[in-house]
Design a protein around this motif. Sequence first.
Motif, PDB file in Angstrom:
ATOM      1  N   GLN A   6       0.815  -1.216   0.000  1.00 27.81           N
ATOM      2  CA  GLN A   6       0.000   0.000   0.000  1.00 27.81           C
ATOM      3  C   GLN A   6       0.848   1.264   0.000  1.00 27.81           C
ATOM      4  O   GLN A   6       0.506   2.254  -0.660  1.00 27.81           O
ATOM      5  N   ASP A   7       1.962   1.239   0.732  1.00 30.01           N
ATOM      6  CA  ASP A   7       2.836   2.418   0.734  1.00 30.01           C
ATOM      7  C   ASP A   7       3.393   2.689  -0.664  1.00 30.01           C
ATOM      8  O   ASP A   7       3.520   3.850  -1.086  1.00 30.01           O
TER       9      ASP A   7
ATOM     10  N   ILE B  69       1.965   1.786  -3.584  1.00 22.70           N
ATOM     11  CA  ILE B  69       0.868   2.248  -4.434  1.00 22.70           C
ATOM     12  C   ILE B  69       0.586   3.728  -4.193  1.00 22.70           C
ATOM     13  O   ILE B  69       0.449   4.515  -5.140  1.00 22.70           O
ATOM     14  N   VAL B  70       0.515   4.117  -2.931  1.00 25.60           N
ATOM     15  CA  VAL B  70       0.227   5.512  -2.600  1.00 25.60           C
ATOM     16  C   VAL B  70       1.333   6.430  -3.138  1.00 25.60           C
ATOM     17  O   VAL B  70       1.056   7.482  -3.727  1.00 25.60           O
TER      18      VAL B  70
END
Length: 333
Positions: free
Chosen positions: A273-274, A276-277
């Motif tokens: 997620q980090d 992707i963000v």
Amino acid sequence: MSTHQPHDDADREPGMRRRNLLALAALTPAAARLGVVDSRADSSHPAPGRPATPVPSTTKTWAGVAAVLGRPGNMIRGLYYHTAFPRWDLHVVSHGITVATALALGSHASFVRYDDGSTLVMGDLIITECLLQKLTDALHRHGFLQTAIHKHLLAHAPPLWWTHVHTHGRDPADLARRLRSVVEETGTPPPPPPTGPCPIDLDTAGIDAALGVPGTTANGVHVCTFIRRETIVDEDHALPPGLGATTAFTFQPLGDGRAALSGDFAMTGKEVQDVIVALRRGSIDLVELHNHGLMDEPRLFFLHLWAVGDAVALARALRPAIAATNVAPAPGS
């Protein structure tokens, strides 16, 4: 797994090869934890409770494999033999950009010797959509596992799929014969005619500085590569540093300092997620999130990406996402 690898031929005297591998182990945490062993350990067996480890080799070790495959390969960090099957026969367009073969159209396979006497073959094959099921059947006939089926590009024509393949065996030449039979099902052409080095219209020094890694310019593109710091174990076999666990970015020049960027992140689940963000904050498009292997530990996920813009600005946009993962510049980049 990325499709690009640095050339690192280890055809040297045994003593020199041993010293080089020890130096690599000292410099690279992943290699140090692999417990690299000398090629004389071929007949030994892994200690109970520890995975089999790669045995150093040279291109001479794989001469029989090269003969069967009908094309040359090269050693990567003295631990695995890499053969490229570029799809220079395909004319692929994505978002109006003609995709260079070296940007995203490279099938490949790697061979690794282990101290338990086995050989691993791991690779990634490109196939046109109309031939995907035929390739799947061929893989099954020849004893290969399919560990992933996915895309590396967004809207593109003709439609292509990438399938990761994996098998173990005791006879490298037999593995090569089986691999060649599979590759022939894909319509992959013979190796392209050799070309000499030529400069590309990109600020490669600026790209490297932004990413914090020395890149490699070849075949009309610029590639920057990172490897996972952990030792990755797959089916009780420790993978050589970088094999199946590479984060790589390829820049194809478009003129005026602009580039098409195709890339691939290797991540643990907690990092996804980090990354992707960070990529979306940099206006970088996401292509696919998927696995490449089935039994890897720690479990890895891969994120393919695409972007078009100023090459150095794109590299800067990647840096926060790289910082969110446990990677290091690939030795020999």
